[in-house]
Enzyme design. Structure first.
Site, PDB file in Angstrom:
ATOM      1  N   ARG A  90      29.286  35.658  36.225  1.00  0.00           N
ATOM      2  CA  ARG A  90      30.312  36.567  35.721  1.00  0.00           C
ATOM      3  C   ARG A  90      31.600  36.461  36.532  1.00  0.00           C
ATOM      4  O   ARG A  90      31.569  36.179  37.721  1.00  0.00           O
ATOM      5  CB  ARG A  90      29.815  38.014  35.687  1.00  0.00           C
ATOM      6  CG  ARG A  90      29.253  38.533  36.979  1.00  0.00           C
ATOM      7  CD  ARG A  90      28.166  39.598  36.656  1.00  0.00           C
ATOM      8  NE  ARG A  90      27.732  40.384  37.795  1.00  0.00           N
ATOM      9  CZ  ARG A  90      26.814  39.970  38.664  1.00  0.00           C
ATOM     10  NH1 ARG A  90      26.275  38.783  38.575  1.00  0.00           N
ATOM     11  NH2 ARG A  90      26.438  40.756  39.654  1.00  0.00           N
ATOM     12  N   ASP A 100      34.537  51.026  50.357  1.00  0.00           N
ATOM     13  CA  ASP A 100      34.778  49.703  50.928  1.00  0.00           C
ATOM     14  C   ASP A 100      35.671  49.833  52.159  1.00  0.00           C
ATOM     15  O   ASP A 100      36.540  50.705  52.212  1.00  0.00           O
ATOM     16  CB  ASP A 100      35.481  48.803  49.896  1.00  0.00           C
ATOM     17  CG  ASP A 100      34.560  48.419  48.759  1.00  0.00           C
ATOM     18  OD1 ASP A 100      33.369  48.165  49.027  1.00  0.00           O
ATOM     19  OD2 ASP A 100      35.023  48.372  47.600  1.00  0.00           O
ATOM     20  N   CYS A 102      41.811  53.192  46.792  1.00  0.00           N
ATOM     21  CA  CYS A 102      41.545  51.992  45.975  1.00  0.00           C
ATOM     22  C   CYS A 102      41.196  50.771  46.829  1.00  0.00           C
ATOM     23  O   CYS A 102      41.872  50.463  47.803  1.00  0.00           O
ATOM     24  CB  CYS A 102      42.772  51.674  45.139  1.00  0.00           C
ATOM     25  SG  CYS A 102      42.543  50.223  44.097  1.00  0.00           S
ATOM     26  N   ARG A 123      33.050  35.152  41.869  1.00  0.00           N
ATOM     27  CA  ARG A 123      32.235  35.361  43.052  1.00  0.00           C
ATOM     28  C   ARG A 123      30.763  35.134  42.764  1.00  0.00           C
ATOM     29  O   ARG A 123      30.046  34.574  43.563  1.00  0.00           O
ATOM     30  CB  ARG A 123      32.469  36.788  43.526  1.00  0.00           C
ATOM     31  CG  ARG A 123      31.656  37.172  44.734  1.00  0.00           C
ATOM     32  CD  ARG A 123      31.943  38.610  45.068  1.00  0.00           C
ATOM     33  NE  ARG A 123      31.484  38.932  46.405  1.00  0.00           N
ATOM     34  CZ  ARG A 123      31.608  40.141  46.933  1.00  0.00           C
ATOM     35  NH1 ARG A 123      32.188  41.104  46.254  1.00  0.00           N
ATOM     36  NH2 ARG A 123      31.144  40.384  48.134  1.00  0.00           N
ATOM     37  N   TYR A 124      30.304  35.649  41.624  1.00  0.00           N
ATOM     38  CA  TYR A 124      28.918  35.456  41.207  1.00  0.00           C
ATOM     39  C   TYR A 124      28.902  34.350  40.157  1.00  0.00           C
ATOM     40  O   TYR A 124      29.823  34.261  39.346  1.00  0.00           O
ATOM     41  CB  TYR A 124      28.372  36.740  40.571  1.00  0.00           C
ATOM     42  CG  TYR A 124      28.466  37.964  41.442  1.00  0.00           C
ATOM     43  CD1 TYR A 124      27.645  38.093  42.557  1.00  0.00           C
ATOM     44  CD2 TYR A 124      29.356  38.983  41.146  1.00  0.00           C
ATOM     45  CE1 TYR A 124      27.721  39.229  43.359  1.00  0.00           C
ATOM     46  CE2 TYR A 124      29.434  40.119  41.939  1.00  0.00           C
ATOM     47  CZ  TYR A 124      28.617  40.238  43.037  1.00  0.00           C
ATOM     48  OH  TYR A 124      28.699  41.351  43.818  1.00  0.00           O
ATOM     49  N   CYS A 152      45.001  55.588  42.929  1.00  0.00           N
ATOM     50  CA  CYS A 152      43.998  56.266  43.737  1.00  0.00           C
ATOM     51  C   CYS A 152      44.205  55.844  45.184  1.00  0.00           C
ATOM     52  O   CYS A 152      44.314  54.650  45.473  1.00  0.00           O
ATOM     53  CB  CYS A 152      42.605  55.874  43.262  1.00  0.00           C
ATOM     54  SG  CYS A 152      42.438  56.005  41.461  1.00  0.00           S
ATOM     55  N   ARG A 164      41.598  47.802  45.873  1.00  0.00           N
ATOM     56  CA  ARG A 164      42.659  46.807  45.661  1.00  0.00           C
ATOM     57  C   ARG A 164      44.025  47.433  45.914  1.00  0.00           C
ATOM     58  O   ARG A 164      44.997  47.158  45.220  1.00  0.00           O
ATOM     59  CB  ARG A 164      42.590  46.210  44.251  1.00  0.00           C
ATOM     60  CG  ARG A 164      41.310  45.468  44.023  1.00  0.00           C
ATOM     61  CD  ARG A 164      41.368  44.372  42.982  1.00  0.00           C
ATOM     62  NE  ARG A 164      40.026  43.860  42.818  1.00  0.00           N
ATOM     63  CZ  ARG A 164      39.143  44.330  41.920  1.00  0.00           C
ATOM     64  NH1 ARG A 164      39.501  45.270  41.068  1.00  0.00           N
ATOM     65  NH2 ARG A 164      37.920  43.842  41.872  1.00  0.00           N
ATOM     66  N   LYS A 212      27.542  43.038  46.018  1.00  0.00           N
ATOM     67  CA  LYS A 212      27.102  44.438  45.997  1.00  0.00           C
ATOM     68  C   LYS A 212      25.581  44.500  46.069  1.00  0.00           C
ATOM     69  O   LYS A 212      24.894  43.883  45.270  1.00  0.00           O
ATOM     70  CB  LYS A 212      27.582  45.117  44.729  1.00  0.00           C
ATOM     71  CG  LYS A 212      29.072  45.244  44.694  1.00  0.00           C
ATOM     72  CD  LYS A 212      29.539  45.985  43.456  1.00  0.00           C
ATOM     73  CE  LYS A 212      31.008  45.738  43.227  1.00  0.00           C
ATOM     74  NZ  LYS A 212      31.290  44.402  42.643  1.00  0.00           N
ATOM     75  N   CYS A 255      48.221  51.080  36.991  1.00  0.00           N
ATOM     76  CA  CYS A 255      47.152  52.062  36.762  1.00  0.00           C
ATOM     77  C   CYS A 255      47.796  53.364  36.309  1.00  0.00           C
ATOM     78  O   CYS A 255      48.965  53.607  36.571  1.00  0.00           O
ATOM     79  CB  CYS A 255      46.373  52.319  38.044  1.00  0.00           C
ATOM     80  SG  CYS A 255      45.582  50.829  38.680  1.00  0.00           S
ATOM     81  N   ASP A 276      29.298  46.939  49.032  1.00  0.00           N
ATOM     82  CA  ASP A 276      29.698  45.539  48.954  1.00  0.00           C
ATOM     83  C   ASP A 276      29.564  44.883  50.338  1.00  0.00           C
ATOM     84  O   ASP A 276      29.745  45.533  51.356  1.00  0.00           O
ATOM     85  CB  ASP A 276      31.149  45.423  48.462  1.00  0.00           C
ATOM     86  CG  ASP A 276      31.344  44.174  47.614  1.00  0.00           C
ATOM     87  OD1 ASP A 276      30.576  43.215  47.803  1.00  0.00           O
ATOM     88  OD2 ASP A 276      32.257  44.161  46.778  1.00  0.00           O
TER      89      ASP A 276
HETATM   90  C1  PLP Z   1      31.735  44.099  41.349  1.00  0.00           C
HETATM   91  C2  PLP Z   1      32.069  42.766  40.931  1.00  0.00           C
HETATM   92  C3  PLP Z   1      31.511  42.203  39.771  1.00  0.00           C
HETATM   93  C4  PLP Z   1      30.554  42.962  38.889  1.00  0.00           C
HETATM   94  O1  PLP Z   1      29.374  43.247  39.588  1.00  0.00           O
HETATM   95  P1  PLP Z   1      28.184  44.022  38.875  1.00  0.00           P
HETATM   96  O2  PLP Z   1      27.231  44.248  39.997  1.00  0.00           O
HETATM   97  O3  PLP Z   1      27.632  43.118  37.807  1.00  0.00           O
HETATM   98  O4  PLP Z   1      28.719  45.292  38.292  1.00  0.00           O
HETATM   99  C5  PLP Z   1      31.878  40.917  39.446  1.00  0.00           C
HETATM  100  N1  PLP Z   1      32.714  40.182  40.206  1.00  0.00           N
HETATM  101  C6  PLP Z   1      33.249  40.687  41.340  1.00  0.00           C
HETATM  102  C7  PLP Z   1      34.172  39.836  42.145  1.00  0.00           C
HETATM  103  C8  PLP Z   1      32.948  41.994  41.738  1.00  0.00           C
HETATM  104  O5  PLP Z   1      33.505  42.491  42.851  1.00  0.00           O
HETATM  105  S1  SF4 Z   2      40.676  52.722  41.751  1.00  0.00           S
HETATM  106 FE1  SF4 Z   2      42.420  51.330  42.067  1.00  0.00          FE
HETATM  107  S2  SF4 Z   2      42.393  49.930  40.324  1.00  0.00           S
HETATM  108 FE2  SF4 Z   2      41.115  51.710  39.787  1.00  0.00          FE
HETATM  109  S3  SF4 Z   2      42.486  53.142  38.709  1.00  0.00           S
HETATM  110 FE3  SF4 Z   2      42.468  53.733  40.862  1.00  0.00          FE
HETATM  111  S4  SF4 Z   2      44.213  52.654  41.752  1.00  0.00           S
HETATM  112 FE4  SF4 Z   2      43.757  51.648  39.811  1.00  0.00          FE
END
Ligand code: PLP
Ligand code: SF4
Length: 343
Positions: free
Chosen positions: A101, A277, A117, A97-98, A114, A119, A321, A110, A314
Site C-alpha cells: 500500500r 508520534d 499533527c 513504506r509497506y 491540529c 506532518r 505501526k 486542512c 509507529d
Molecule cells: C499508516 C500508514 C499506512 C497505512 O497503514 P495501515 O496500518 O494499513 O492503516 C500506509 N503507509 C504509510 C506510510 C503509513 O504511515
Molecule cells: S492531523 Fe494533520 S493532516 Fe490531519 S487534519 Fe489535522 S493538521 Fe491536517
C-alpha cells in the site's frame, strides 16, 4: 454531475477561518504576543464550525487547534520527520513504506491545523497536488503490481475540488492491481458541511472505498458530524476512525469510552488509537505508554469488542505501526513496552 461553484458554503467557511493571533484574541483571553511567533512557524486555522465547538481556550477541543508556546520548545522532540517519509518517496507526493500500500499526499491544506499533527512540517503548504503531478504517481503505481491499495492522505484529501478528486480516484481505480481505495480525512469531524450530496455522489462510485476519519473527543460528534457520517455510510462507504491519544484531550478512559460508543452509533468502526508520534513541536501532547495500556484495559472491560480500536505506535524500522502491548521486551533485555518489533 452537479458542479460546485467557487462559493460553496464550506469554502466560504474555510475563508472565514481564524488564522491570526489578533483574530483569536477577539474570542479568547490569550496572549497575542506569545502566540504570534508560534503561528508564524506553524500556521493556525480554526474554521467557524470548529470554532463554535470551543467553550474556552483550554478545553479538550480547543487544545487541539489553539497554538501553544511549547510548540517552539527546543528541548522536546527534535525530529520533524521521524519516520523518514521524505526518503521513502519514489515520486513526489507518494510515500511507499509497506509493499502492498502507498500513501498519496494529495493536499497540504486542512480544514483546521491540529497542533499535534505528525506532518506538522507540511501544514499549510500552498503546494497542493495539481493535475500534472498525478501522472507520475499513477505511472509508478501502474508499474508496481505489489500495490493493492492506495490511501489518499495529506493534508486533507476532501478539501480538493469535486472534479479533481473524481479524476484522481478514477485514475487510481483504473489500475487493475489496485483492489481498493482509502481516504484519510478529518473533514467529517472538523468541517462536516463539506460532505455534500454531490461529493457523496462521486465517492459512491468507487466501491470498495474505505474512509478513515480522525475523531478524538466525544464532543466532536455533533448532529452535523453524525449527519455527515450517515451520508457516507448510506452511500456504502466503509467508515473507520483513527483517534490520536493526546494529553489533556482524551487521555482518560471515560472520554475514550464515550467516544467509542458514539462512533459505533454513527456506524464508524474504531480502527486505531494512535500513540502520539515523536514529532518536533508536539511533545506537550505526549502520554506515557503505560497510561495508554491502562486505558485500553479499562475500555476492554466496559465496551463491546466492536468498539475497541487497536492501540498502535509507529516505529522507525520497516515494521511501521505496531500494536502496543504490555509484553516486556525480551529481545533487548529491558522493560521497554514499545519496542518489541516482531515479537
Ligand atoms: C499508516 C500508514 C499506512 C497505512 O497503514 P495501515 O496500518 O494499513 O492503516 C500506509 N503507509 C504509510 C506510510 C503509513 O504511515
Ligand atoms: S492531523 Fe494533520 S493532516 Fe490531519 S487534519 Fe489535522 S493538521 Fe491536517
Amino acid at each position: 454531475m452537479r458542479k460546485e461553484g467557487k462559493s460553496a458554503p464550506w469554502q466560504k467557511m474555510l475563508g472565514d477561518s481564524v488564522v491570526s493571533a489578533e483574530m483569536l484574541g477577539q474570542w479568547f483571553d490569550i496572549s497575542t504576543e506569545a502566540l504570534a511567533p508560534v503561528i508564524r512557524r506553524y500556521p493556525m486555522r480554526i474554521n467557524p464550525y470548529f470554532l463554535s465547538l470551543l467553550r474556552q481556550s483550554s478545553d479538550p477541543i480547543a487544545r487541539q487547534v489553539i497554538p501553544d508556546p511549547r510548540e517552539l520548545d527546543e528541548n522536546g522532540f527534535t525530529q520533524e520527520d521521524p519516520f523518514f517519509e521524505t526518503q521513502r518517496s519514489p515520486v513526489p507526493y507518494l510515500v511507499h513504506r509497506y509493499p502492498d500500500r502507498v500513501l498519496f499526499l494529495v493536499s497540504g491544506q486542512c480544514a483546521v491545523y491540529c497542533r499535534y499533527c505528525m506532518r506538522k512540517r507540511n501544514a499549510g503548504l500552498k503546494k497542493t497536488v495539481g493535475p500534472l503531478d498525478v501522472e507520475p504517481v499513477e505511472a509508478y503505481i501502474r508499474s508496481t503490481p505489489a500495490i493493492r491499495e492506495v490511501i489518499l492522505s495529506g493534508g486533507d484529501p476532501l478539501l480538493l475540488q469535486d472534479d479533481f478528486l473524481n479524476d484522481i480516484l478514477s485514475r487510481l481505480k483504473s489500475v487493475s492491481h489496485v483492489g481498493r481505495l482509502r481516504i484519510h480525512t478529518r473533514v467529517p469531524c472538523v468541517l462536516p458541511q463539506r460532505i455534500t450530496i454531490s461529493l457523496v455522489d462521486i465517492l459512491q462510485r468507487f466501491a470498495p472505498l474505505y474512509i478513515n476519519i480522525q475523531f478524538n473527543h466525544p464532543d466532536e460528534l455533533t448532529g452535523e458530524a453524525a449527519n455527515a457520517c450517515a451520508m457516507l455510510a448510506d452511500a456504502g462507504i466503509v467508515l473507520g476512525s483513527q483517534t490520536v491519544l493526546l494529553k489533556g484531550v482524551n487521555d482518560d478512559p471515560d472520554t475514550l469510552a464515550a467516544l467509542m460508543e458514539k462512533l459505533l452509533a454513527c456506524r464508524v468502526r474504531p480502527y486505531y488509537l494512535h500513540h502520539p508520534d515523536p514529532v518536533k513541536g508536539t511533545a506537550h501532547f505526549n502520554v506515557p505508554v503505560e497510561k495508554g495500556l491502562h486505558i485500553m484495559e479499562n475500555l476492554r472491560q466496559r465496551i463491546s469488542g466492536i468498539g475497541i480500536p487497536h492501540y498502535v505506535r509507529d516505529h522507525q524500522g520497516i515494521s511501521g505501526k505496531m500494536p502496543v502491548s504490555a509484553k516486556p521486551c525480551v529481545q533487548n533485555g529491558n522493560r521497554a513496552f514499545d519496542d518489541c518489533q516482531g515479537l
